[in-house]
Design a protein around this motif. Sequence first.
Motif, PDB file in Angstrom:
ATOM      1  N   GLU A   1     -11.703   6.408 -19.567  1.00 14.51           N
ATOM      2  CA  GLU A   1     -12.969   6.808 -18.954  1.00 14.51           C
ATOM      3  C   GLU A   1     -13.933   7.419 -19.965  1.00 14.51           C
ATOM      4  O   GLU A   1     -15.114   7.054 -20.003  1.00 14.51           O
ATOM      5  CB  GLU A   1     -12.710   7.793 -17.821  1.00 14.51           C
ATOM      6  CG  GLU A   1     -13.967   8.163 -17.060  1.00 14.51           C
ATOM      7  CD  GLU A   1     -13.695   8.991 -15.820  1.00 14.51           C
ATOM      8  OE1 GLU A   1     -14.670   9.279 -15.113  1.00 14.51           O
ATOM      9  OE2 GLU A   1     -12.539   9.357 -15.566  1.00 14.51           O
ATOM     10  N   SER A   2     -13.438   8.315 -20.813  1.00 12.59           N
ATOM     11  CA  SER A   2     -14.339   8.940 -21.786  1.00 12.59           C
ATOM     12  C   SER A   2     -14.800   7.929 -22.835  1.00 12.59           C
ATOM     13  O   SER A   2     -15.948   7.990 -23.294  1.00 12.59           O
ATOM     14  CB  SER A   2     -13.693  10.160 -22.449  1.00 12.59           C
ATOM     15  OG  SER A   2     -12.556   9.797 -23.190  1.00 12.59           O
ATOM     16  N   PHE A   3     -13.935   6.991 -23.198  1.00 17.24           N
ATOM     17  CA  PHE A   3     -14.344   5.966 -24.157  1.00 17.24           C
ATOM     18  C   PHE A   3     -15.386   5.046 -23.544  1.00 17.24           C
ATOM     19  O   PHE A   3     -16.372   4.687 -24.196  1.00 17.24           O
ATOM     20  CB  PHE A   3     -13.138   5.154 -24.647  1.00 17.24           C
ATOM     21  CG  PHE A   3     -13.499   4.172 -25.718  1.00 17.24           C
ATOM     22  CD1 PHE A   3     -13.904   4.608 -26.964  1.00 17.24           C
ATOM     23  CD2 PHE A   3     -13.461   2.819 -25.469  1.00 17.24           C
ATOM     24  CE1 PHE A   3     -14.272   3.709 -27.958  1.00 17.24           C
ATOM     25  CE2 PHE A   3     -13.813   1.905 -26.450  1.00 17.24           C
ATOM     26  CZ  PHE A   3     -14.222   2.353 -27.698  1.00 17.24           C
ATOM     27  N   ALA A   4     -15.199   4.670 -22.282  1.00 20.81           N
ATOM     28  CA  ALA A   4     -16.194   3.839 -21.598  1.00 20.81           C
ATOM     29  C   ALA A   4     -17.549   4.548 -21.570  1.00 20.81           C
ATOM     30  O   ALA A   4     -18.588   3.921 -21.813  1.00 20.81           O
ATOM     31  CB  ALA A   4     -15.719   3.509 -20.184  1.00 20.81           C
ATOM     32  N   ASP A   5     -17.535   5.854 -21.298  1.00 22.27           N
ATOM     33  CA  ASP A   5     -18.781   6.633 -21.322  1.00 22.27           C
ATOM     34  C   ASP A   5     -19.418   6.614 -22.704  1.00 22.27           C
ATOM     35  O   ASP A   5     -20.629   6.467 -22.831  1.00 22.27           O
ATOM     36  CB  ASP A   5     -18.528   8.082 -20.902  1.00 22.27           C
ATOM     37  CG  ASP A   5     -18.261   8.243 -19.417  1.00 22.27           C
ATOM     38  OD1 ASP A   5     -18.555   7.309 -18.637  1.00 22.27           O
ATOM     39  OD2 ASP A   5     -17.725   9.312 -19.040  1.00 22.27           O
TER      40      ASP A   5
END
Length: 75
Positions: free
Chosen positions: A19-23
């Motif tokens: 999730e943080s990488f996608a952000d």
Amino acid sequence: MAFGQAVRNRRKAMNFSQESFADECGIDRSYMGGVERGERNLAMVNMMKIIDALGVQPSEFFKALDKPTKKNKSA
């Protein structure tokens, strides 16, 4: 699938959650999951977002995907 697996390996090595990488990439988390599972055909613009977020040059990233070639026995 090789692209997605390479992304997953580098993302985890950088201690990013999916999730943080996608952000970081500006890409939806569920889309990123599909990329990592090899379920998405990415546009070049999205490939570049991902590679940029991984902090590597495109040539370096894609070189890691190269498969060994068989030597030409007739040469």
